[in-house]
Motif scaffolding. Structure first.
Motif, short mmCIF file in Angstrom:
data_model
loop_
_atom_site.label_atom_id
_atom_site.label_comp_id
_atom_site.label_asym_id
_atom_site.label_seq_id
_atom_site.Cartn_x
_atom_site.Cartn_y
_atom_site.Cartn_z
N ASP A 109 0.85 -1.19 0.00
CA ASP A 109 0.00 0.00 0.00
C ASP A 109 0.88 1.23 0.00
OD1 ASP A 109 -2.30 1.63 0.15
OD2 ASP A 109 -2.08 1.79 2.33
N PHE A 110 0.76 2.06 -1.04
CA PHE A 110 1.50 3.31 -1.09
C PHE A 110 0.81 4.31 -0.17
CE2 PHE A 110 2.55 1.36 -5.25
CZ PHE A 110 3.93 1.33 -5.09
N PHE A 111 1.59 4.82 0.80
CA PHE A 111 1.03 5.57 1.91
C PHE A 111 1.89 6.79 2.19
CE2 PHE A 111 -0.32 5.97 6.44
CZ PHE A 111 -1.68 5.79 6.29
N GLY A 112 1.38 7.67 3.05
CA GLY A 112 2.14 8.84 3.45
C GLY A 112 1.91 9.17 4.91
N GLY A 113 1.86 10.46 5.25
CA GLY A 113 1.70 11.62 4.40
C GLY A 113 0.78 11.42 3.21
N GLU A 114 1.14 12.13 2.18
CA GLU A 114 0.40 12.05 0.92
C GLU A 114 1.29 11.42 -0.14
OE1 GLU A 114 -1.59 11.67 -2.14
OE2 GLU A 114 -2.65 12.28 -0.32
N PRO A 115 1.01 10.18 -0.53
CA PRO A 115 1.91 9.46 -1.45
C PRO A 115 2.02 10.08 -2.83
CG PRO A 115 -0.12 8.22 -1.08
CD PRO A 115 -0.11 9.33 -0.09
N LEU A 116 0.99 10.81 -3.28
CA LEU A 116 1.07 11.39 -4.62
C LEU A 116 2.12 12.48 -4.72
CD1 LEU A 116 -2.67 11.56 -5.75
CD2 LEU A 116 -0.92 9.84 -6.30
N LEU A 117 2.63 12.96 -3.56
CA LEU A 117 3.73 13.92 -3.60
C LEU A 117 5.01 13.26 -4.09
CD1 LEU A 117 3.13 15.87 -0.25
CD2 LEU A 117 2.44 16.52 -2.56
N ASN A 118 5.02 11.95 -4.13
CA ASN A 118 6.19 11.21 -4.65
C ASN A 118 5.73 10.25 -5.75
OD1 ASN A 118 8.85 10.45 -4.86
ND2 ASN A 118 8.99 9.50 -2.83
N ALA A 141 -16.15 -0.28 -12.07
CA ALA A 141 -16.44 -1.42 -11.19
C ALA A 141 -15.23 -1.87 -10.38
CB ALA A 141 -16.96 -2.60 -12.03
N LYS A 142 -14.10 -1.21 -10.54
CA LYS A 142 -12.92 -1.62 -9.78
C LYS A 142 -13.05 -1.20 -8.31
CE LYS A 142 -9.64 -1.60 -13.64
NZ LYS A 142 -8.37 -1.06 -14.16
N PRO A 143 -12.42 -1.95 -7.40
CA PRO A 143 -12.57 -1.66 -5.96
C PRO A 143 -12.01 -0.29 -5.57
CG PRO A 143 -11.70 -3.87 -6.31
CD PRO A 143 -11.64 -3.17 -7.63
N THR A 198 -1.90 -1.06 -3.84
CA THR A 198 -3.02 -0.19 -3.48
C THR A 198 -2.45 1.18 -3.11
OG1 THR A 198 -2.98 -0.84 -1.13
CG2 THR A 198 -4.35 -2.14 -2.60
N LEU A 199 -3.34 2.16 -2.97
CA LEU A 199 -2.88 3.51 -2.68
C LEU A 199 -3.92 4.23 -1.84
CD1 LEU A 199 -0.99 5.93 -4.94
CD2 LEU A 199 -3.18 6.74 -4.03
N THR A 200 -3.44 5.02 -0.88
CA THR A 200 -4.31 5.83 -0.02
C THR A 200 -3.98 7.29 -0.25
OG1 THR A 200 -4.39 4.09 1.67
CG2 THR A 200 -4.97 6.33 2.36
N THR A 201 -4.97 8.10 -0.61
CA THR A 201 -4.71 9.50 -0.95
C THR A 201 -5.81 10.42 -0.42
OG1 THR A 201 -4.40 11.07 -2.78
CG2 THR A 201 -5.82 9.19 -3.21
N ASN A 238 -6.76 -1.46 -5.50
CA ASN A 238 -7.71 -0.73 -4.67
C ASN A 238 -7.15 0.66 -4.43
OD1 ASN A 238 -9.94 -0.13 -3.10
ND2 ASN A 238 -9.77 -1.96 -1.83
N VAL A 239 -8.03 1.60 -4.17
CA VAL A 239 -7.62 2.95 -3.83
C VAL A 239 -8.55 3.47 -2.73
CG1 VAL A 239 -9.03 3.96 -5.70
CG2 VAL A 239 -7.16 5.29 -4.69
N VAL A 240 -7.96 4.12 -1.72
CA VAL A 240 -8.72 4.71 -0.63
C VAL A 240 -8.64 6.22 -0.78
CG1 VAL A 240 -8.95 4.95 1.86
CG2 VAL A 240 -8.25 2.75 0.88
N LEU A 241 -9.80 6.87 -0.83
CA LEU A 241 -9.92 8.30 -1.04
C LEU A 241 -10.53 8.94 0.22
CD1 LEU A 241 -11.56 7.56 -4.42
CD2 LEU A 241 -9.37 8.77 -4.29
N SER A 242 -9.86 9.92 0.78
CA SER A 242 -10.26 10.46 2.08
C SER A 242 -11.21 11.64 1.96
CB SER A 242 -9.02 10.87 2.89
OG SER A 242 -8.18 9.77 3.13
#
Length: 451
Positions: free
Chosen positions: A147-156, A244-246, A181-184, A203-207
């Motif tokens: 899982d790509f995580f941060g902070g905010e992972p999209l900064l990298n 339809a993707k998670p 997966t990625l959390t942003t 999967n992607v988690v959007l806050s």
């Protein structure tokens, strides 16, 4: 052990050790006790006066039949057969590619993504070492999670692309399969990001915390402004592209806004049908932190949400709520149900410098550092502590009916509330039991409607 409860107009009984869940009537509800059913003469005589001899005898016969079939008052398996300690096999990594953030959320445990340390970005070299470390430590396991995580992972983001490509090459030589997966927080989300995430991330988690006023009170930009108007359109575009993707749109509720069902429904009205809203965990002195006095309100709110969930089912406003997804078919193996998320055993968090921690919530707590991708796992005392943090070593869990559903709760919440991995976070336990009961009544009503 049998647990009985009434919720959303339904009476139910859970046989803890067999996992059998029963919808029951009021008579059987009164006959059932935690350790045995009420068949002593005074109790039966009283119930016969109310319900009549035939009904009571039929109810007793039904309970006896369930007992004989191992679906009521079943006995536990010997504990030594339920869980054994073996050398850890790492199957999942929370990869902190950025210790920096473009939001300043008031309840953030990570201190604007710095985890109470220096701001920094993971290098390509360190990231590749982490993926190679995961392959090396994964044993015979084929499916690996990152899982790509941060902070905010999209900064990298450039690093993310390089590591995914590196992981795909590792798949060819190792026989492993990476599930990325990625959390942003979605503030930096662009069309380029969306297309790439939809292509590579399983999967992607959007806050988002829900309604604009609720979100903006807690989730602010670095200049102190509310973030809703900046992130909500991006999340909507991402959800639409995701198809339809998670995915999950994930929020947090606090003591300031206990009517979180309204936030869930707001997100459902926006077209988000995969939703998670979690209770905040914070220092007791903070005004937004949940207290035990809030439990009755929270309980009613989950019941309200369940009613709305069922009412919307089959409509264009239907949604899945993370805490209402419950597996009654025994689910994972006994070891998994006894140990939970696997933090510190099967799951690790890795900082931009390559330091290893039991999970993302322990990052920055130096005594919880387990080692480094260069040195490997070297903090054997902590490794043993996490290996032993299971429901059989937690006194409060041993006698709890919900233990095989919550697996003893969150290790981080337990530690930060009680400074003890084996003493569960009491408020979290109360809320989890409410959610489990509510989810069971939903399944019962759905089964009734389909029959």
């Amino acid at each position: 052990m049998v647990h009985t409860f009434k919720r959303n107009g339904i009476a139910m009984a859970v046989d803890v050790y067999s996992g059998a869940v029963h919808v029951i009537d009021d008579l059987i509800y009164q006959l059932l006790g935690e350790d045995s059913f009420q068949k002593d003469e005074p109790s039966v005589r009283h119930l016969k006066h109310t319900y009549g001899d035939k009904m009571v005898e039929a109810a007793l016969s039904e309970i006896n039949d369930l007992v004989e079939r191992g679906m009521m008052y079943s006995l536990p398996e010997p504990e030594e057969e339920q869980i054994t300690h073996t050398d850890s096999v790492i199957k999942a990594i929370c990869l902190h590619v950025a210790h920096d953030c473009n939001l300043s959320c008031e309840y953030c445990f990570a201190a604007e993504g710095t985890f109470h340390g220096e701001r920094g970005m993971m290098s390509v070299e360190t990231g590749k070492k982490v993926l190679s470390f995961l392959v090396e430590k994964s044993g015979k396991r084929k499916q690996l999670e990152v899982d790509f995580f941060g902070g905010e992972p999209l900064l990298n983001f450039p690093l993310i692309k390089e590591l995914v490509a590196y992981g795909r090459n590792l798949e060819k030589t190792s026989g492993k399969r990476f599930r990325f997966t990625l959390t942003t927080n979605a503030l930096a989300l662009t069309d380029e990001h969306m297309d790439y995430i939809n292509q590579e991330m399983e999967n992607v988690v959007l806050s988002l915390d829900g309604r604009k006023a609720v979100n903006d009170q807690m989730r602010k930009t670095l200049t102190g402004e509310g973030s809703y108007d900046l992130i909500q359109p991006q999340i909507s575009k991402m959800v639409e592209k995701r198809g339809a993707k998670p995915y999950f749109v994930r929020g947090t509720f606090t003591a300031r806004h206990l009517d979180f069902a309204s936030d869930v429904l707001h997100m459902a009205d926006l077209g988000y049908n995969q939703i998670s809203v979690e209770p905040v965990v914070g220092p007791p002195e903070r005004e937004y932190t949940l207290q035990e006095s809030h439990i009755p309100t929270i309980e009613k709110e989950y019941e309200n949400l369940a009613e709305a969930y069922l009412k919307r089912k089959g409509t264009d406003k239907a949604f899945r709520f993370f805490h209402f997804i419950l597996d009654l078919q025994q689910g994972p193996c006994m070891k998994k149900r006894a140990t939970g998320c696997g933090a510190g055993t099967e799951y690790l968090a890795v900082t931009p410098e390559g330091d290893l921690y039991p999970c993302h919530q322990f990052v920055g707590q130096e005594h919880f550092c387990l080692g480094n991708v260069e040195s490997g796992l070297v903090n054997f005392n902590q490794l043993e502590n996490f290996s032993n943090a299971n429901i059989y070593n937690k006194p409060e869990c041993r006698e709890c009916w919900a233990k095989y559903y919550c697996s003893g709760g969150c290790h981080a919440n337990a530690y930060f509330a009680n400074h003890n991995l084996n003493e569960p976070y009491k408020l979290g336990c109360q809320m989890e039991k409410i959610r489990i009961e509510t989810a069971m009544t939903i399944l019962a009503k759905e089964s009734e409607e389909s029959s």
